[in-house]
Enzyme design. Structure first.
Site, PDB file in Angstrom:
ATOM      1  CG  ASP A   1       6.574  13.054  -0.467  1.00 37.97           C
ATOM      2  OD1 ASP A   1       5.357  13.027  -0.208  1.00 37.97           O
ATOM      3  OD2 ASP A   1       7.097  12.373  -1.362  1.00 37.97           O
TER       4      ASP A   1
ATOM      5  CG  ASP B   1      15.340   7.203  -6.435  1.00 41.59           C
ATOM      6  OD1 ASP B   1      15.451   8.403  -6.115  1.00 41.59           O
ATOM      7  OD2 ASP B   1      14.325   6.742  -6.996  1.00 41.59           O
TER       8      ASP B   1
ATOM      9  CG  ASP C   1       3.777  13.155  -4.554  1.00 42.13           C
ATOM     10  OD1 ASP C   1       4.769  13.709  -5.053  1.00 42.13           O
ATOM     11  OD2 ASP C   1       3.549  11.943  -4.659  1.00 42.13           O
TER      12      ASP C   1
HETATM   13  P1  ATP Z   1       6.574  10.689  -8.813  1.00 42.52           P
HETATM   14  O1  ATP Z   1       6.641  12.050  -9.441  1.00 42.52           O
HETATM   15  O2  ATP Z   1       6.198   9.624  -9.809  1.00 42.52           O
HETATM   16  O3  ATP Z   1       5.779  10.652  -7.540  1.00 42.52           O
HETATM   17  P2  ATP Z   1       8.812  10.572  -7.037  1.00 42.52           P
HETATM   18  O4  ATP Z   1      10.297  10.643  -7.261  1.00 42.52           O
HETATM   19  O5  ATP Z   1       8.212  11.725  -6.319  1.00 42.52           O
HETATM   20  O6  ATP Z   1       8.105  10.346  -8.450  1.00 42.52           O
HETATM   21  P3  ATP Z   1       7.748   8.941  -4.958  1.00 42.52           P
HETATM   22  O7  ATP Z   1       7.381   7.499  -4.987  1.00 42.52           O
HETATM   23  O8  ATP Z   1       6.691   9.957  -4.718  1.00 42.52           O
HETATM   24  O9  ATP Z   1       8.511   9.217  -6.312  1.00 42.52           O
HETATM   25  O10 ATP Z   1       8.909   9.088  -3.874  1.00 42.52           O
HETATM   26  C1  ATP Z   1       9.264  10.320  -3.264  1.00 42.52           C
HETATM   27  C2  ATP Z   1      10.774  10.366  -3.032  1.00 42.52           C
HETATM   28  O11 ATP Z   1      11.187   9.248  -2.254  1.00 42.52           O
HETATM   29  C3  ATP Z   1      11.624  10.275  -4.301  1.00 42.52           C
HETATM   30  O12 ATP Z   1      11.742  11.521  -4.952  1.00 42.52           O
HETATM   31  C4  ATP Z   1      12.936   9.762  -3.768  1.00 42.52           C
HETATM   32  O13 ATP Z   1      13.682  10.774  -3.134  1.00 42.52           O
HETATM   33  C5  ATP Z   1      12.473   8.781  -2.696  1.00 42.52           C
HETATM   34  N1  ATP Z   1      12.312   7.434  -3.262  1.00 42.52           N
HETATM   35  C6  ATP Z   1      11.211   6.917  -3.876  1.00 42.52           C
HETATM   36  N2  ATP Z   1      11.418   5.659  -4.266  1.00 42.52           N
HETATM   37  C7  ATP Z   1      12.682   5.356  -3.898  1.00 42.52           C
HETATM   38  C8  ATP Z   1      13.491   4.193  -4.002  1.00 42.52           C
HETATM   39  N3  ATP Z   1      13.041   3.097  -4.589  1.00 42.52           N
HETATM   40  N4  ATP Z   1      14.744   4.250  -3.478  1.00 42.52           N
HETATM   41  C9  ATP Z   1      15.223   5.368  -2.876  1.00 42.52           C
HETATM   42  N5  ATP Z   1      14.502   6.490  -2.736  1.00 42.52           N
HETATM   43  C10 ATP Z   1      13.251   6.492  -3.240  1.00 42.52           C
HETATM   44 MG    MG Z   2       6.186  11.792  -5.703  1.00 45.67          MG
END
Ligand code: ATP
Ligand code: MG
Length: 421
Positions: free
Chosen positions: A56, A125, A54
């Site tokens: 963002d 995070d 994805d």
């Molecule tokens: P994935 O590849 O599994 O989607 P991701 O890191 O992109 O992993 P997302 O849930 O899509 O996870 O979240 C997007 C972004 O939002 C993360 O990269 C991080 O910067 C932030 N984020 C997500 N979850 C948390 C959390 N629990 N605490 C702080 N920041 C978070």
């Molecule tokens: Mg993601």
């Protein structure tokens, strides 16, 4: 930490993997006078040479202002924290206004307020997830030291990890998820904090935990992830039943299913196996052993009704004893996939190709799981091909279906023919 800017080259950042619509959203926000960047997991994936799932976007525009730029293409969602969804056909891109984070060591119960780009980076995070990408100059903006850490292949928390894990314990699962997925090392501070905070995990939302677990099952690195979860005791705190089995003498069977699922998912790249099929990797070995204990060890071949009951019992135990649980629809589908395996390869050895079987809406999922079983036990390949062919043709096999007026069957005895896994 001081802001640092880096220019990306084709060597460390595959620009072709960036979604064109995401670039367009950023360009339109910038033309309207706002700051806008690609953020989070998408930037991390590009820098580690993975295809992002994805994209963002974070911006200085407030939700109403984003709506004004994209009009009917944009829907604002969320009550506590408003987000913009920008539609491109079936695709939806998420655009969020820069936020600031809380820095107390209590569990986060409310969402935070608008902030600067730096504050938005600091609330994330791990340092590898805190980078911003600006397409205009192909530059990475780094407020958290994430660029260095990606290149050192190390996972570090943004801020004190004990505070950050207490604020949101799901971060501990995310730590293990990134370790498994990217094969990065965990910084000593995070490792220590995980040990200190692990018991906090039960304070987090079951739905979020389930979502992270399911994402990991789809990731192609699930086997390593579950080993890390078991090592860190998080698995025991969340799924005691599963942990009991995994740590017992047949636990490796679950890992061999996960290994095969990982292999398949890596090959499928964009389209992972169905989540219900993947969840069966955790439960099927448990069901097989339970049937062995309750029936086949005593010389009895269980009939399908009994198998259904044992399978329902395992799912229920999994649900009730665990912190995280499946939604009802998922439990039903998993139950169907598990039981249907014993129609495909019955203990009696006699298969009944009832035409109505093929019409069940989840039949193809049961077949998908049979295919996974063939990767562990190649002797099942022939059965799989037969069932697949029949499913495709949807034809009646030679044998007429069983009629209700046929004589009542005697209980089948089980004479030691080993059940096929
Ligand atoms: P994935 O590849 O599994 O989607 P991701 O890191 O992109 O992993 P997302 O849930 O899509 O996870 O979240 C997007 C972004 O939002 C993360 O990269 C991080 O910067 C932030 N984020 C997500 N979850 C948390 C959390 N629990 N605490 C702080 N920041 C978070
Ligand atoms: Mg993601």
């Amino acid at each position: 930490m001081q802001r640092k800017d880096y220019t990306t080259t084709e060597h460390d950042f595959n620009h072709n993997l960036i979604d064109k619509d995401a670039l367009e959203v950023i360009a339109r926000l910038k033309r309207a006078g706002y700051e806008a960047y690609l953020v989070g997991g998408g930037v991390r994936d590009l820098l580690t040479n993975h295809k992002p799932k994805d994209f963002d976007i974070s911006t200085s525009a407030k939700p109403e202002e984003i709506k004004h730029v994209f009009n009917r293409q944009c829907i604002l969602i969320g009550k506590r924290f408003r987000l913009a969804h920008i539609r491109f056909g079936h695709k939806v891109l998420e655009v969020a206004t820069f936020r600031s984070g809380e820095n107390t060591d209590t569990l986060i119960t409310r969402d935070n307020t608008w902030g600067s780009p730096e504050e938005d980076a600091l609330r994330r995070d791990f340092t590898i997830n805190g980078l911003f990408y600006d397409p205009t100059g192909n530059s990475i903006i780094d407020y958290v030291g994430g660029w260095e850490d990606i290149h050192q292949r190390v996972l570090k928390s943004i801020g004190d990890p004990v505070i950050r894990f207490k604020q949101d314990p799901v971060r501990m699962i995310r730590l293990l998820k990134f370790t498994a997925r990217f094969d990065f090392t965990i910084s000593p501070e995070c490792r220590k904090a995980l040990e200190i905070c692990k018991e906090e995990i039960v304070k987090s939302s079951p739905a979020r935990i389930l979502e992270e677990i399911l994402r990991m099952l789809e990731s192609g690195s699930s086997s390593k992830f579950f080993r890390l979860m078991a090592e860190s005791s998080l698995l025991e705190l969340l799924f005691p039943c599963l942990t009991h089995f995994i740590q017992g003498k047949h636990g490796e069977e679950i890992y061999s299913y996960l290994d095969q699922a990982d292999r398949v998912n890596k090959e499928r790249y964009d389209k992972a196996l169905d989540r219900n099929v993947l969840a069966c990797c955790l439960l099927f070995p448990i069901l097989e052993h339970e049937l062995k204990l309750q029936f086949t060890d005593k010389g009895i071949a269980p009939h399908i009704g009994e198998i259904m009951m044992v399978s329902a019992g395992i799912i229920k135990a999994f649900v009730t004893s665990s912190f995280s649980h499946f939604p009802k629809k998922m439990s039903t589908t998993i139950g169907y996939i598990l039981t249907t395996q014993f129609r495909f390869t019955p203990f009696s050895g006699k298969t009944h190709h009832k035409p109505k079987l093929y019409h069940h809406k989840e039949f193809s999922l049961a077949l998908q799981f049979l295919k996974l079983r063939t990767l562990i036990n190649p002797d099942l390949a022939e059965e799989y091909e037969t069932w697949k062919k029949l499913f495709k043709q949807n034809i009646r096999p030679d044998k007429p279906p069983h009629h209700s007026d046929s004589p009542v069957k005697k209980r089948r005895r089980y004479y030691g023919k080993s059940p096929r896994s």
